[in-house]
Write an enzyme that holds these catalytic residues in place. Sequence first.
Site, PDB file in Angstrom:
ATOM      1  N   ARG A 206      -0.178   4.363  -5.654  1.00  0.00           N
ATOM      2  CA  ARG A 206       0.491   3.818  -3.678  1.00  0.00           C
ATOM      3  C   ARG A 206       1.847   4.008  -3.918  1.00  0.00           C
ATOM      4  O   ARG A 206       2.390   2.789  -4.610  1.00  0.00           O
ATOM      5  CB  ARG A 206       0.553   2.296  -3.325  1.00  0.00           C
ATOM      6  CG  ARG A 206      -0.896   2.489  -2.523  1.00  0.00           C
ATOM      7  CD  ARG A 206      -1.593   1.118  -2.152  1.00  0.00           C
ATOM      8  NE  ARG A 206      -0.518   0.262  -2.037  1.00  0.00           N
ATOM      9  CZ  ARG A 206      -1.270  -1.119  -1.480  1.00  0.00           C
ATOM     10  NH1 ARG A 206      -2.239  -1.839  -1.564  1.00  0.00           N
ATOM     11  NH2 ARG A 206       0.306  -2.153  -0.866  1.00  0.00           N
TER      12      ARG A 206
ATOM     13  N   ARG B 283       2.417 -12.947   6.943  1.00  0.00           N
ATOM     14  CA  ARG B 283       3.460 -13.038   5.884  1.00  0.00           C
ATOM     15  C   ARG B 283       4.460 -14.690   5.848  1.00  0.00           C
ATOM     16  O   ARG B 283       5.144 -14.003   4.486  1.00  0.00           O
ATOM     17  CB  ARG B 283       4.023 -12.104   5.305  1.00  0.00           C
ATOM     18  CG  ARG B 283       3.158 -10.219   5.020  1.00  0.00           C
ATOM     19  CD  ARG B 283       2.101 -10.848   3.091  1.00  0.00           C
ATOM     20  NE  ARG B 283       2.602  -9.335   2.586  1.00  0.00           N
ATOM     21  CZ  ARG B 283       1.500  -7.733   3.383  1.00  0.00           C
ATOM     22  NH1 ARG B 283       0.799  -8.274   3.536  1.00  0.00           N
ATOM     23  NH2 ARG B 283       1.907  -7.444   2.030  1.00  0.00           N
TER      24      ARG B 283
ATOM     25  N   ARG C 183       8.511  -6.688  -4.191  1.00  0.00           N
ATOM     26  CA  ARG C 183       6.984  -7.223  -3.407  1.00  0.00           C
ATOM     27  C   ARG C 183       6.953  -8.243  -3.872  1.00  0.00           C
ATOM     28  O   ARG C 183       6.142  -9.540  -3.119  1.00  0.00           O
ATOM     29  CB  ARG C 183       5.650  -6.433  -3.140  1.00  0.00           C
ATOM     30  CG  ARG C 183       5.510  -5.385  -2.214  1.00  0.00           C
ATOM     31  CD  ARG C 183       4.755  -4.076  -3.188  1.00  0.00           C
ATOM     32  NE  ARG C 183       3.808  -4.404  -2.495  1.00  0.00           N
ATOM     33  CZ  ARG C 183       2.503  -4.804  -3.310  1.00  0.00           C
ATOM     34  NH1 ARG C 183       2.476  -3.608  -4.193  1.00  0.00           N
ATOM     35  NH2 ARG C 183       1.514  -4.405  -2.570  1.00  0.00           N
TER      36      ARG C 183
ATOM     37  N   ARG D 277      -3.874   0.062 -10.854  1.00  0.00           N
ATOM     38  CA  ARG D 277      -4.094   0.243  -9.282  1.00  0.00           C
ATOM     39  C   ARG D 277      -4.267   1.789  -8.983  1.00  0.00           C
ATOM     40  O   ARG D 277      -3.053   2.415  -8.390  1.00  0.00           O
ATOM     41  CB  ARG D 277      -3.122  -0.147  -8.570  1.00  0.00           C
ATOM     42  CG  ARG D 277      -4.830  -0.135  -7.561  1.00  0.00           C
ATOM     43  CD  ARG D 277      -4.711  -1.056  -6.650  1.00  0.00           C
ATOM     44  NE  ARG D 277      -3.417  -1.781  -5.872  1.00  0.00           N
ATOM     45  CZ  ARG D 277      -2.882  -2.878  -4.822  1.00  0.00           C
ATOM     46  NH1 ARG D 277      -3.436  -3.574  -4.738  1.00  0.00           N
ATOM     47  NH2 ARG D 277      -1.508  -3.075  -4.227  1.00  0.00           N
TER      48      ARG D 277
ATOM     49  N   LYS E  46      -7.287 -10.091  -2.871  1.00  0.00           N
ATOM     50  CA  LYS E  46      -7.235 -10.182  -1.796  1.00  0.00           C
ATOM     51  C   LYS E  46      -8.388  -9.188  -0.674  1.00  0.00           C
ATOM     52  O   LYS E  46      -9.428  -9.441  -0.323  1.00  0.00           O
ATOM     53  CB  LYS E  46      -6.662 -10.553  -0.898  1.00  0.00           C
ATOM     54  CG  LYS E  46      -4.983 -12.134  -1.204  1.00  0.00           C
ATOM     55  CD  LYS E  46      -3.981 -11.563   0.195  1.00  0.00           C
ATOM     56  CE  LYS E  46      -3.207 -10.325   0.252  1.00  0.00           C
ATOM     57  NZ  LYS E  46      -2.597  -9.835  -1.221  1.00  0.00           N
TER      58      LYS E  46
HETATM   59  P1  AMP Z   1      -0.935  -4.758   1.438  1.00  0.00           P
HETATM   60  O1  AMP Z   1      -1.384  -3.641   1.333  1.00  0.00           O
HETATM   61  O2  AMP Z   1      -0.873  -5.843   1.668  1.00  0.00           O
HETATM   62  O3  AMP Z   1      -0.144  -5.146  -0.321  1.00  0.00           O
HETATM   63  O4  AMP Z   1       0.620  -4.374   2.029  1.00  0.00           O
HETATM   64  C1  AMP Z   1       1.566  -3.120   2.187  1.00  0.00           C
HETATM   65  C2  AMP Z   1       3.197  -3.125   2.457  1.00  0.00           C
HETATM   66  O5  AMP Z   1       2.819  -3.161   4.500  1.00  0.00           O
HETATM   67  C3  AMP Z   1       3.849  -4.200   2.696  1.00  0.00           C
HETATM   68  O6  AMP Z   1       4.765  -4.357   0.684  1.00  0.00           O
HETATM   69  C4  AMP Z   1       4.518  -4.533   3.703  1.00  0.00           C
HETATM   70  O7  AMP Z   1       5.587  -3.624   3.371  1.00  0.00           O
HETATM   71  C5  AMP Z   1       3.823  -4.042   4.727  1.00  0.00           C
HETATM   72  N1  AMP Z   1       2.880  -5.595   5.547  1.00  0.00           N
HETATM   73  C6  AMP Z   1       1.320  -5.864   5.705  1.00  0.00           C
HETATM   74  N2  AMP Z   1       0.886  -6.586   5.850  1.00  0.00           N
HETATM   75  C7  AMP Z   1       2.683  -7.248   6.968  1.00  0.00           C
HETATM   76  C8  AMP Z   1       2.972  -8.348   7.346  1.00  0.00           C
HETATM   77  N3  AMP Z   1       1.588  -9.892   7.463  1.00  0.00           N
HETATM   78  N4  AMP Z   1       3.716  -8.350   7.590  1.00  0.00           N
HETATM   79  C9  AMP Z   1       4.747  -7.494   7.119  1.00  0.00           C
HETATM   80  N5  AMP Z   1       4.502  -6.603   6.286  1.00  0.00           N
HETATM   81  C10 AMP Z   1       3.762  -6.437   6.070  1.00  0.00           C
END
Ligand code: AMP
Length: 223
Positions: A157, A88, A168, A124, A13
């Site tokens: 990360r 989400r 996740r 990654r 994404k």
């Molecule tokens: P990402 O970088 O999109 O994989 O997000 C990393 C982490 O941030 C996720 O595992 C969640 O803990 C938090 N996170 C990101 N976007 C959201 C969202 N829209 N709602 C809730 N938690 C989020």
Amino acid sequence: MRIILYGPPGSGKGTQGDLVLKKFGYPKISTGDLLRRAVQDKTALGLKADAAMRKGLLVSDTVVLELLKERISLPDCRTAYVLDGFPRNIKQARAIGHLEAGRPEVFIEIRVDEETLVGRLSARRICSKCGAIHNLATCERGRPEFCDICRGDLEQRPDDLPEVIKERFRVYNRETEKVREFYRSRNAYHAVDGRPPAMKVFETVSAIIERELAGSREARVTR
Ligand code: AMP
């Protein structure tokens, strides 16, 4: 227009969002990036988000929405923007719909099987200085230790560790069908195969956006 890039962790994404920014000039807003910055800066919202993020759980809808509201109120989001990692869940989908009710929406799901995703995520690495994303599996010069853009250290990360990755996916799969249904019912749903190389995937993503832009221009003229 609001372009939503939806898909499991590691589906690409972020990369597709960067390509949309490059071609169309629309800002990419990653709620994960907004949250990581808030955690790093130790803001009040960041302190609330930190524990959930470390465990691979979702941060509360209120915290994420507050960060997002602030970001999309900036002038660069007036024409269009791309969301990466939001919504989400169905509650977030409804919330953003209410917040900006008149904005046309395009929802693009990037589909990739779980085995491919685990491989991508474990390889990654993120540059600790400029945030660029690197992948040890596709790197052409062996295993890089430093970022080839700014020479910053590469880090994994904390939520890309295998046990957190599993959590996740579980969280992602729990809400996916409901989110798909929500956008199908609004005639905004599109699905794209996310397994080919990024530029190939982008050809499809880009064609969808162009079609939708032409459609919303036409709707404005005939109104
Ligand atoms: P990402 O970088 O999109 O994989 O997000 C990393 C982490 O941030 C996720 O595992 C969640 O803990 C938090 N996170 C990101 N976007 C959201 C969202 N829209 N709602 C809730 N938690 C989020």
